[in-house]
Structure formats: structure tokens, C-alpha cells
Write a protein that holds these residues in place. Structure first.
Motif, PDB file in Angstrom:
ATOM      1  N   VAL A 198       0.718  -1.190  -0.073  1.00 49.99           N
ATOM      2  CA  VAL A 198       0.066   0.006  -0.164  1.00 49.99           C
ATOM      3  C   VAL A 198       0.913   1.290  -0.136  1.00 49.99           C
ATOM      4  O   VAL A 198       0.622   2.132  -0.711  1.00 49.99           O
ATOM      5  CB  VAL A 198      -1.075   0.021   1.255  1.00 49.99           C
ATOM      6  N   GLY A 199       2.097   1.257   0.590  1.00 49.26           N
ATOM      7  CA  GLY A 199       2.500   2.436   0.762  1.00 49.26           C
ATOM      8  C   GLY A 199       3.834   2.666  -0.098  1.00 49.26           C
ATOM      9  O   GLY A 199       4.349   3.687  -0.005  1.00 49.26           O
ATOM     10  N   SER A 200       4.095   1.781  -0.951  1.00 49.06           N
ATOM     11  CA  SER A 200       5.218   1.668  -1.782  1.00 49.06           C
ATOM     12  C   SER A 200       4.913   2.129  -3.334  1.00 49.06           C
ATOM     13  O   SER A 200       5.814   2.024  -4.110  1.00 49.06           O
ATOM     14  CB  SER A 200       6.162   0.896  -1.757  1.00 49.06           C
ATOM     15  N   ARG A 201       3.683   2.244  -3.871  1.00 52.58           N
ATOM     16  CA  ARG A 201       3.302   2.217  -4.986  1.00 52.58           C
ATOM     17  C   ARG A 201       2.070   2.861  -5.420  1.00 52.58           C
ATOM     18  O   ARG A 201       1.310   3.166  -4.368  1.00 52.58           O
ATOM     19  CB  ARG A 201       3.165   0.729  -5.548  1.00 52.58           C
ATOM     20  N   GLY A 202       1.699   3.431  -6.610  1.00 50.27           N
ATOM     21  CA  GLY A 202       0.656   4.029  -6.994  1.00 50.27           C
ATOM     22  C   GLY A 202       0.038   3.442  -8.397  1.00 50.27           C
ATOM     23  O   GLY A 202       1.035   3.143  -9.147  1.00 50.27           O
ATOM     24  N   TYR A 203      -1.364   3.765  -8.477  1.00 48.88           N
ATOM     25  CA  TYR A 203      -1.884   3.205  -9.797  1.00 48.88           C
ATOM     26  C   TYR A 203      -2.606   4.241 -10.439  1.00 48.88           C
ATOM     27  O   TYR A 203      -3.026   5.167  -9.768  1.00 48.88           O
ATOM     28  CB  TYR A 203      -2.821   2.020  -9.322  1.00 48.88           C
ATOM     29  N   GLN A 204      -2.638   4.330 -11.670  1.00 47.66           N
ATOM     30  CA  GLN A 204      -3.499   5.020 -12.482  1.00 47.66           C
ATOM     31  C   GLN A 204      -4.295   4.372 -13.542  1.00 47.66           C
ATOM     32  O   GLN A 204      -4.025   3.137 -14.010  1.00 47.66           O
ATOM     33  CB  GLN A 204      -2.666   6.132 -12.943  1.00 47.66           C
ATOM     34  N   SER A 205      -5.386   4.868 -14.050  1.00 50.14           N
ATOM     35  CA  SER A 205      -6.111   4.204 -15.147  1.00 50.14           C
ATOM     36  C   SER A 205      -5.395   4.611 -16.548  1.00 50.14           C
ATOM     37  O   SER A 205      -4.794   5.731 -16.855  1.00 50.14           O
ATOM     38  CB  SER A 205      -7.534   5.066 -15.157  1.00 50.14           C
ATOM     39  N   SER A 206      -5.652   3.851 -17.507  1.00 54.15           N
ATOM     40  CA  SER A 206      -5.184   3.946 -18.778  1.00 54.15           C
ATOM     41  C   SER A 206      -5.894   3.087 -19.684  1.00 54.15           C
ATOM     42  O   SER A 206      -7.084   2.379 -19.388  1.00 54.15           O
ATOM     43  CB  SER A 206      -3.691   3.435 -18.927  1.00 54.15           C
ATOM     44  N   GLY A 207      -5.461   3.166 -21.162  1.00 47.99           N
ATOM     45  CA  GLY A 207      -6.390   2.733 -22.201  1.00 47.99           C
ATOM     46  C   GLY A 207      -6.496   1.261 -21.812  1.00 47.99           C
ATOM     47  O   GLY A 207      -7.123   0.204 -22.358  1.00 47.99           O
ATOM     48  N   SER A 208      -5.345   0.611 -21.077  1.00 44.60           N
ATOM     49  CA  SER A 208      -5.453  -0.775 -20.720  1.00 44.60           C
ATOM     50  C   SER A 208      -5.705  -1.257 -19.490  1.00 44.60           C
ATOM     51  O   SER A 208      -5.224  -2.160 -18.951  1.00 44.60           O
ATOM     52  CB  SER A 208      -3.883  -1.258 -20.902  1.00 44.60           C
ATOM     53  N   GLY A 209      -6.453  -0.357 -18.804  1.00 43.32           N
ATOM     54  CA  GLY A 209      -7.089  -0.836 -17.416  1.00 43.32           C
ATOM     55  C   GLY A 209      -6.037   0.078 -16.347  1.00 43.32           C
ATOM     56  O   GLY A 209      -5.269   0.926 -16.894  1.00 43.32           O
ATOM     57  N   CYS A 210      -6.282  -0.550 -15.000  1.00 43.71           N
ATOM     58  CA  CYS A 210      -5.511   0.057 -14.127  1.00 43.71           C
ATOM     59  C   CYS A 210      -3.879  -0.397 -14.201  1.00 43.71           C
ATOM     60  O   CYS A 210      -3.814  -1.695 -14.390  1.00 43.71           O
ATOM     61  CB  CYS A 210      -6.110  -0.246 -12.617  1.00 43.71           C
ATOM     62  N   ARG A 211      -2.950   0.548 -14.005  1.00 43.34           N
ATOM     63  CA  ARG A 211      -1.373   0.335 -14.133  1.00 43.34           C
ATOM     64  C   ARG A 211      -0.692   0.816 -13.428  1.00 43.34           C
ATOM     65  O   ARG A 211      -1.084   2.001 -12.784  1.00 43.34           O
ATOM     66  CB  ARG A 211      -1.124   0.474 -15.660  1.00 43.34           C
ATOM     67  N   LEU A 212       0.263   0.380 -13.096  1.00 38.79           N
ATOM     68  CA  LEU A 212       1.265   0.893 -11.822  1.00 38.79           C
ATOM     69  C   LEU A 212       1.945   1.835 -12.427  1.00 38.79           C
ATOM     70  O   LEU A 212       2.504   2.042 -13.590  1.00 38.79           O
ATOM     71  CB  LEU A 212       2.373  -0.341 -11.795  1.00 38.79           C
ATOM     72  N   LYS A 213       1.607   3.209 -11.566  1.00 41.37           N
ATOM     73  CA  LYS A 213       2.286   4.496 -12.013  1.00 41.37           C
ATOM     74  C   LYS A 213       3.656   4.722 -11.473  1.00 41.37           C
ATOM     75  O   LYS A 213       4.532   5.243 -12.202  1.00 41.37           O
ATOM     76  CB  LYS A 213       1.376   5.493 -11.511  1.00 41.37           C
ATOM     77  N   TRP A 214       3.747   4.275 -10.278  1.00 41.92           N
ATOM     78  CA  TRP A 214       5.424   4.503  -9.566  1.00 41.92           C
ATOM     79  C   TRP A 214       5.590   3.655  -8.460  1.00 41.92           C
ATOM     80  O   TRP A 214       4.267   2.833  -7.974  1.00 41.92           O
ATOM     81  CB  TRP A 214       5.381   5.829  -9.129  1.00 41.92           C
ATOM     82  N   SER A 215       6.672   3.410  -8.162  1.00 44.90           N
ATOM     83  CA  SER A 215       7.014   2.387  -6.949  1.00 44.90           C
ATOM     84  C   SER A 215       8.492   2.735  -6.574  1.00 44.90           C
ATOM     85  O   SER A 215       9.376   3.103  -7.340  1.00 44.90           O
ATOM     86  CB  SER A 215       6.872   0.814  -7.522  1.00 44.90           C
ATOM     87  N   SER A 216       8.356   2.970  -5.157  1.00 47.89           N
ATOM     88  CA  SER A 216       9.729   3.069  -4.376  1.00 47.89           C
ATOM     89  C   SER A 216      10.587   2.134  -4.142  1.00 47.89           C
ATOM     90  O   SER A 216      11.454   2.301  -3.472  1.00 47.89           O
ATOM     91  CB  SER A 216       9.434   3.945  -3.115  1.00 47.89           C
ATOM     92  N   ILE A 217       9.916   1.055  -4.369  1.00 47.65           N
ATOM     93  CA  ILE A 217      10.754  -0.220  -3.713  1.00 47.65           C
ATOM     94  C   ILE A 217      10.859  -1.177  -4.910  1.00 47.65           C
ATOM     95  O   ILE A 217      10.145  -0.991  -6.078  1.00 47.65           O
ATOM     96  CB  ILE A 217      10.564  -1.105  -2.652  1.00 47.65           C
ATOM     97  N   TRP A 218      11.793  -2.268  -4.839  1.00 47.54           N
ATOM     98  CA  TRP A 218      11.551  -3.300  -5.852  1.00 47.54           C
ATOM     99  C   TRP A 218      10.198  -3.792  -5.832  1.00 47.54           C
ATOM    100  O   TRP A 218       9.497  -4.301  -4.784  1.00 47.54           O
ATOM    101  CB  TRP A 218      12.585  -4.395  -5.456  1.00 47.54           C
ATOM    102  N   THR A 219       9.504  -3.729  -7.147  1.00 46.06           N
ATOM    103  CA  THR A 219       7.989  -4.185  -7.557  1.00 46.06           C
ATOM    104  C   THR A 219       7.695  -5.309  -6.960  1.00 46.06           C
ATOM    105  O   THR A 219       6.513  -5.937  -6.611  1.00 46.06           O
ATOM    106  CB  THR A 219       7.601  -3.813  -8.787  1.00 46.06           C
ATOM    107  N   LYS A 220       8.742  -6.436  -7.071  1.00 46.64           N
ATOM    108  CA  LYS A 220       8.248  -7.799  -6.961  1.00 46.64           C
ATOM    109  C   LYS A 220       8.570  -8.196  -5.511  1.00 46.64           C
ATOM    110  O   LYS A 220       8.001  -9.403  -4.950  1.00 46.64           O
ATOM    111  CB  LYS A 220       9.477  -8.715  -7.741  1.00 46.64           C
TER     112      LYS A 220
END
Length: 337
Positions: A198-220
């Protein structure tokens, strides 16, 4: 097929982020963005994703209704036993069995809410600029809550198993250590995983649905931690549950030449249910995970179809103290396994 460490991390990060249905829809919309002429394929996939989600929602509603009705039937049974024994000092209240039943109901309600959010994301994920971030994170919280409820059920059951007269002698220091430490691991894992997600990433809408916008750590990292901890839970809890039943079965064979081997059925049932739960964790199918936990109980048919069972077949959680003699209590395993 060989899986590298990178592939495993990527897969379980996906487990935290979305469901199979939404992922298929995202891929479909991405294809449509690249190939505008392929509108028919997109529409078919979109309708298919909604149809499958609505089917899962219907299954979730059925499960919630069944567990609510089962709760009502158990309450009626408890009241019947209480009316036959007016004095409360003659009764024993099995609160652990109550909590296991309530946690299954809570998990099914949370899973149903998450499935409903899938529909919202499918319909609004490409158009709304504000829905993606909160809905993705709330879905992750709900998934973590469902998993926590289910593992609490397994933890409570093995704890009570070792406290019964028939199993008390099997509770050594090593068993007590693992039995107590697993709940600490569960708490740390739940808080750490969901906080990172919850605290390390953000999402946004796009033509392909909800996508990852940013992440402050290793996404995996959140998905990898979930995989490690859930696998650890499953192995420890399965061992804590099966080991005393197996030892009790062997001990009873040496004492009683002709035994019905009542411990064999729960060993097989729990092993199969755990295997199904492991697979369902990998595909984020919460309903299958809940069903696997429910089917690990001896009265799983009553829980899944309580309206088809006579009231006298329902097992209540209020007992009369003198209902069993000392020999039965010392040799029988609990009826909720």
C-alpha cells in the motif's frame, strides 16, 4: 517447464496486484490499443471477463448464505442443549469452534466484497482517473484479510487439538514453540506485506486498465514475501495438525487391536485441502481457498448445504459436561477435525 527465480518473483508480485480475470482484461485492452481494428475481440473478452466475475460473485453469495444459515442452525442446536440443561454450570462452551466458524464466515464476506470490486475495476479501470489507486490497494487489503482469517482457523484448530486429553501428551517443547511462533510470523507477514504494497506504489487508469504508475521499492518484493510466508504457514500448520493425529493413531493401534482408524480420514482430508489451498493461493482464487478450508472439517457437507441437513444432525458448540465418560474423552479426537 523450468522457472527461474526472477519468474517466480514476477508471478507472485502479480498475485498481490490483481486477479486472473482483470489481468486477462488488461491484456485484451492493451491488444485493442495496438490494433484498433480488433474491436470485436476486445468486446468478447470484456463480456467474458464480466460474465466470469458475475459467476464468481454468485458463487460467493451462495457461500455466504450457506455459512449464515449454518450459523443459524448451530445457534438453534446450542439453544436446544441449553434448554435441556437449565443450570449453566452443567454446560461447556466450545468458543474455539465458534471462532473457527465465525472466521470462515468473515473470510467469505470479505472475499465477496473483493469480487464485487473486480466488477467495478473492470468497468471503470480504463475511464476513471481516481478509481485505480484506492481500489487496487483496498483489494490487496481484503486479500490479506481473507488469507489471515483462513490461517487463523488452521492455527486455532491445531492449538485446540493439543489441548484435548487424547493429544495432551504429544505437546512437547518443540511442538509448543512452532505452535506459538507461527502466529507471530503470521502477524509480522500480514503487516509487512500489506504495508509495503500500500505504501510503496501508486496506480493510475489507462487505455489498458489500471496500471502501476510508480513504485519506491523493488516491485516484486511484496509478492515474493507473500509467497515465502504463506508457504511457511502451510507447511508448519499442516505438520502441527497431522503429526499428533498420526501418533495418536499409531498409539491406539498398539492399545486396541481393532480400531476404526478415525484419524485416517482427517489426515487425508486436511492433506488434500492444504494441497488445494496451495494451488489456489498461486492463482489468487479466494473462493477455492475458503472452500478448501471448509472441506477440511468433518461436517463440511453440513456447512456447504445446511438446508439439506436435518436439525438433529447439526453439531452444536455447547456440550453437557457429563455427555462423555472419561475413557471416551481420553481416547477420541475432537469432533471438529
Amino acid at each position: 517447464m523450468q522457472f527461474t527465480f526472477k519468474t517466480i518473483c514476477k508471478f507472485f508480485n502479480y498475485v498481490m496486484e490483481t486477479s486472473t480475470i482483470q489481468q486477462n482484461l488488461t491484456v485484451t485492452v492493451s491488444m485493442m490499443t495496438q490494433k484498433p481494428h480488433d474491436d470485436t475481440l476486445f468486446v468478447n473478452r470484456y463480456i467474458g471477463a464480466l460474465a466470469v466475475t458475475f459467476l464468481l460473485v454468485a458463487m460467493g453469495i451462495y457461500l455466504v448464505l450457506c455459512l449464515f444459515f449454518y450459523e443459524y442452525r448451530v445457534g438453534m442446536k446450542n439453544r436446544q442443549i441449553g434448554q435441556l440443561n437449565r443450570q449453566r454450570k452443567h454446560l461447556i462452551y466450545d468458543r474455539v469452534a465458534d471462532w473457527m466458524r465465525w472466521l470462515c464466515l468473515i473470510a467469505s464476506i470479505l472475499a465477496l466484497v473483493r469480487l464485487c470490486l473486480e466488477i467495478v475495476e473492470i468497468k471503470l479501470g480504463q475511464s476513471s482517473s481516481t478509481i485505480c489507486d484506492p481500489i487496487r490497494k483496498f483489494k490487496a487489503v481484503l486479500l490479506c484479510a481473507v488469507i489471515t482469517c483462513l490461517y487463523l482457523v488452521l492455527w486455532l484448530r491445531q492449538r485446540m487439538l493439543y489441548r484435548t486429553p487424547a493429544m495432551l501428551h504429544l505437546s512437547n517443547k518443540i511442538v509448543q514453540f512452532f505452535s506459538r511462533s507461527v502466529i507471530i510470523i503470521m502477524t509480522i507477514a500480514s503487516v509487512l506485506t500489506i504495508s509495503l504494497y500500500v505504501g510503496s506504489r501508486g496506480y493510475q487508469s489507462s487505455g489498458s486498465g489500471c496500471r502501476l504508475k510508480w513504485s519506491s521499492i523493488w516491485t516484486k518484493l511484496p509478492g515474493l514475501l507473500q509467497f515465502i510466508f504463506t508457504t511457511l504457514f502451510q507447511v508448519i500448520l499442516l505438520g502441527l495438525f497431522i503429526d499428533p493425529l498420526h501418533k495418536h493413531r499409531v498409539a491406539m493401534k498398539t492399545v486396541i487391536s481393532k480400531t476404526s482408524n478415525k484419524e485416517t480420514d482427517p489426515i487425508k482430508r486436511v492433506t488434500i485441502a492444504t494441497s488445494v489451498a496451495v494451488v489456489s493461493d498461486a492463482v489468487t482464487d479466494m473462493l477455492v481457498n475458503i472452500l478448501a478450508i471448509i472441506c477440511s472439517f468433518a461436517d463440511w457437507r453440513t456447512r456447504m448445504a445446511p438446508f439439506l441437513v436435518r436439525q438433529d444432525k447439526v453439531v452444536g458448540t455447547v456440550k453437557r459436561k457429563l455427555i462423555d465418560n472419561q475413557r471416551t474423552r481420553a481416547t477420541n479426537v475432537p469432533n471438529y477435525v
